[in-house]
Design a protein around this motif. Structure first.
Motif, PDB file in Angstrom:
ATOM      1  N   MET A   1       0.920  -0.975   0.290  1.00 56.15           N
ATOM      2  CA  MET A   1       0.173  -0.334   0.233  1.00 56.15           C
ATOM      3  C   MET A   1       1.324   1.380  -0.151  1.00 56.15           C
ATOM      4  O   MET A   1       0.227   1.996  -0.977  1.00 56.15           O
ATOM      5  N   LYS A   2       2.288   0.849   0.826  1.00 54.95           N
ATOM      6  CA  LYS A   2       2.851   2.531   1.074  1.00 54.95           C
ATOM      7  C   LYS A   2       3.601   2.669  -0.303  1.00 54.95           C
ATOM      8  O   LYS A   2       4.008   3.586  -0.160  1.00 54.95           O
ATOM      9  N   GLU A   3       3.605   1.550  -0.947  1.00 52.28           N
ATOM     10  CA  GLU A   3       5.044   1.896  -2.572  1.00 52.28           C
ATOM     11  C   GLU A   3       3.703   1.857  -3.275  1.00 52.28           C
ATOM     12  O   GLU A   3       4.129   1.654  -4.982  1.00 52.28           O
ATOM     13  N   MET A   4       2.382   1.930  -3.228  1.00 52.18           N
ATOM     14  CA  MET A   4       1.524   1.780  -4.374  1.00 52.18           C
ATOM     15  C   MET A   4       2.256   2.957  -5.215  1.00 52.18           C
ATOM     16  O   MET A   4       2.137   2.763  -6.543  1.00 52.18           O
ATOM     17  N   LYS A   5       1.962   3.962  -5.509  1.00 52.79           N
ATOM     18  CA  LYS A   5       2.525   5.389  -6.203  1.00 52.79           C
ATOM     19  C   LYS A   5       3.679   5.448  -6.596  1.00 52.79           C
ATOM     20  O   LYS A   5       3.383   5.549  -7.639  1.00 52.79           O
ATOM     21  N   SER A   6       4.663   5.214  -6.218  1.00 57.41           N
ATOM     22  CA  SER A   6       6.520   4.900  -5.992  1.00 57.41           C
ATOM     23  C   SER A   6       6.022   3.832  -7.529  1.00 57.41           C
ATOM     24  O   SER A   6       6.688   3.393  -8.210  1.00 57.41           O
TER      25      SER A   6
ATOM     26  N   GLY B   1       4.206 -11.304  -3.722  1.00 53.57           N
ATOM     27  CA  GLY B   1       4.043 -10.441  -1.993  1.00 53.57           C
ATOM     28  C   GLY B   1       2.351 -10.718  -1.575  1.00 53.57           C
ATOM     29  O   GLY B   1       1.785  -9.811  -2.243  1.00 53.57           O
ATOM     30  N   GLY B   2       2.109 -11.192  -0.563  1.00 51.36           N
ATOM     31  CA  GLY B   2       0.864 -11.435   0.097  1.00 51.36           C
ATOM     32  C   GLY B   2      -0.763 -11.030  -0.967  1.00 51.36           C
ATOM     33  O   GLY B   2      -1.081 -11.623  -1.388  1.00 51.36           O
ATOM     34  N   LYS B   3      -1.496 -10.391  -0.501  1.00 50.74           N
ATOM     35  CA  LYS B   3      -2.698  -9.816  -1.084  1.00 50.74           C
ATOM     36  C   LYS B   3      -2.257  -9.383  -2.511  1.00 50.74           C
ATOM     37  O   LYS B   3      -3.248  -9.486  -3.510  1.00 50.74           O
ATOM     38  N   ALA B   4      -1.218  -8.539  -2.907  1.00 49.15           N
ATOM     39  CA  ALA B   4      -0.867  -7.990  -4.110  1.00 49.15           C
ATOM     40  C   ALA B   4      -0.869  -9.285  -5.169  1.00 49.15           C
ATOM     41  O   ALA B   4      -1.147  -9.938  -6.357  1.00 49.15           O
ATOM     42  N   GLN B   5      -0.138 -10.697  -4.897  1.00 54.94           N
ATOM     43  CA  GLN B   5       0.019 -11.631  -5.234  1.00 54.94           C
ATOM     44  C   GLN B   5      -1.047 -12.688  -5.411  1.00 54.94           C
ATOM     45  O   GLN B   5      -1.264 -13.126  -6.613  1.00 54.94           O
ATOM     46  N   TYR B   6      -2.223 -12.906  -4.645  1.00 55.68           N
ATOM     47  CA  TYR B   6      -3.089 -13.183  -4.515  1.00 55.68           C
ATOM     48  C   TYR B   6      -3.768 -12.487  -5.691  1.00 55.68           C
ATOM     49  O   TYR B   6      -4.950 -13.567  -7.023  1.00 55.68           O
ATOM     50  N   TRP B   7      -4.271 -11.093  -6.212  1.00 58.36           N
ATOM     51  CA  TRP B   7      -4.412 -10.750  -7.119  1.00 58.36           C
ATOM     52  C   TRP B   7      -3.554 -10.997  -8.220  1.00 58.36           C
ATOM     53  O   TRP B   7      -4.975 -10.968  -8.955  1.00 58.36           O
ATOM     54  N   LYS B   8      -2.943 -10.925  -8.680  1.00 59.59           N
ATOM     55  CA  LYS B   8      -2.002 -11.201  -9.605  1.00 59.59           C
ATOM     56  C   LYS B   8      -2.353 -12.298 -10.354  1.00 59.59           C
ATOM     57  O   LYS B   8      -2.840 -12.666 -11.553  1.00 59.59           O
ATOM     58  N   ASN B   9      -2.235 -13.696  -9.373  1.00 58.77           N
ATOM     59  CA  ASN B   9      -2.609 -14.734  -9.414  1.00 58.77           C
ATOM     60  C   ASN B   9      -4.303 -14.616 -10.166  1.00 58.77           C
ATOM     61  O   ASN B   9      -4.983 -15.588 -11.246  1.00 58.77           O
TER      62      ASN B   9
END
Length: 89
Positions: free
Chosen positions: A1-6, A38-46
Protein backbone atom coordinates in the motif's frame (compact mmCIF):
# COMPACT_ATOMS: atom_id res chain seq x y z
CA UNK A 1 0.00 0.00 0.00
CA UNK A 2 2.71 2.48 0.96
CA UNK A 3 4.69 1.65 -2.18
CA UNK A 4 1.74 1.88 -4.61
CA UNK A 5 2.42 5.40 -5.93
CA UNK A 6 6.09 4.67 -6.45
CA UNK A 7 5.35 1.34 -8.14
CA UNK A 8 2.78 2.84 -10.51
CA UNK A 9 5.03 5.82 -11.31
CA UNK A 10 7.93 3.49 -12.09
CA UNK A 11 5.75 1.32 -14.33
CA UNK A 12 4.44 4.28 -16.28
CA UNK A 13 7.90 5.82 -16.70
CA UNK A 14 9.40 2.55 -17.90
CA UNK A 15 6.57 1.55 -20.23
CA UNK A 16 6.10 4.95 -21.82
CA UNK A 17 9.85 5.47 -22.07
CA UNK A 18 10.06 2.25 -24.09
CA UNK A 19 6.90 2.45 -26.18
CA UNK A 20 8.31 0.26 -28.94
CA UNK A 21 8.67 -2.63 -26.48
CA UNK A 22 5.05 -2.35 -25.33
CA UNK A 23 2.91 -1.93 -28.45
CA UNK A 24 -0.32 -3.20 -26.91
CA UNK A 25 -2.35 -2.88 -23.74
CA UNK A 26 -1.84 -6.59 -23.19
CA UNK A 27 1.97 -6.28 -23.29
CA UNK A 28 1.85 -3.38 -20.79
CA UNK A 29 -0.46 -5.28 -18.44
CA UNK A 30 1.53 -8.52 -18.59
CA UNK A 31 4.77 -6.64 -17.91
CA UNK A 32 3.20 -4.89 -14.92
CA UNK A 33 1.75 -8.14 -13.57
CA UNK A 34 5.17 -9.76 -13.76
CA UNK A 35 6.45 -7.32 -11.12
CA UNK A 36 3.59 -7.76 -8.63
CA UNK A 37 4.46 -10.18 -5.86
CA UNK A 38 3.83 -11.04 -2.25
CA UNK A 39 0.84 -11.21 0.05
CA UNK A 40 -2.49 -9.77 -1.06
CA UNK A 41 -0.86 -8.42 -4.22
CA UNK A 42 0.23 -11.91 -5.26
CA UNK A 43 -3.32 -13.20 -4.80
CA UNK A 44 -4.71 -10.31 -6.89
CA UNK A 45 -2.11 -10.98 -9.59
CA UNK A 46 -2.90 -14.72 -9.67
CA UNK A 47 -6.62 -14.01 -10.03
CA UNK A 48 -5.96 -11.67 -12.96
CA UNK A 49 -3.66 -14.20 -14.65
CA UNK A 50 -6.23 -16.97 -14.19
CA UNK A 51 -8.89 -14.82 -15.86
CA UNK A 52 -6.56 -13.99 -18.74
CA UNK A 53 -5.62 -17.66 -19.15
CA UNK A 54 -9.34 -18.52 -19.26
CA UNK A 55 -9.78 -16.12 -22.18
CA UNK A 56 -11.41 -13.35 -20.20
CA UNK A 57 -10.33 -9.72 -20.12
CA UNK A 58 -10.22 -8.49 -16.52
CA UNK A 59 -8.97 -5.08 -17.72
CA UNK A 60 -10.33 -2.97 -20.58
CA UNK A 61 -6.92 -1.43 -21.22
CA UNK A 62 -3.76 -0.37 -19.39
CA UNK A 63 -5.48 2.66 -17.87
CA UNK A 64 -8.19 0.39 -16.44
CA UNK A 65 -5.48 -1.92 -15.09
CA UNK A 66 -3.85 0.99 -13.24
CA UNK A 67 -7.23 2.17 -11.96
CA UNK A 68 -8.07 -1.28 -10.59
CA UNK A 69 -4.59 -1.73 -9.13
CA UNK A 70 -4.75 1.60 -7.31
CA UNK A 71 -8.30 0.98 -6.10
CA UNK A 72 -7.23 -2.37 -4.66
CA UNK A 73 -4.03 -1.28 -2.94
CA UNK A 74 -4.10 2.45 -2.26
CA UNK A 75 -4.31 3.86 1.24
CA UNK A 76 -8.05 3.97 2.04
CA UNK A 77 -7.54 6.89 4.41
CA UNK A 78 -4.45 8.93 3.53
CA UNK A 79 -5.49 11.75 5.86
CA UNK A 80 -5.74 9.40 8.84
CA UNK A 81 -2.41 7.81 7.89
CA UNK A 82 -0.74 11.22 7.73
CA UNK A 83 -2.19 12.23 11.11
CA UNK A 84 -0.99 8.95 12.62
CA UNK A 85 2.51 9.53 11.29
CA UNK A 86 2.56 13.07 12.68
CA UNK A 87 1.44 11.81 16.07
CA UNK A 88 4.22 9.21 16.00
CA UNK A 89 6.80 11.94 15.49
Amino acid sequence: MKEMKSFVSSLILYIYGRKAEFPSNESKIMFALSYIQGGKAQYWKNEAINLIAAGQEPFKDFKDFITQLEAQFRDPSPKATAIGKLKTL
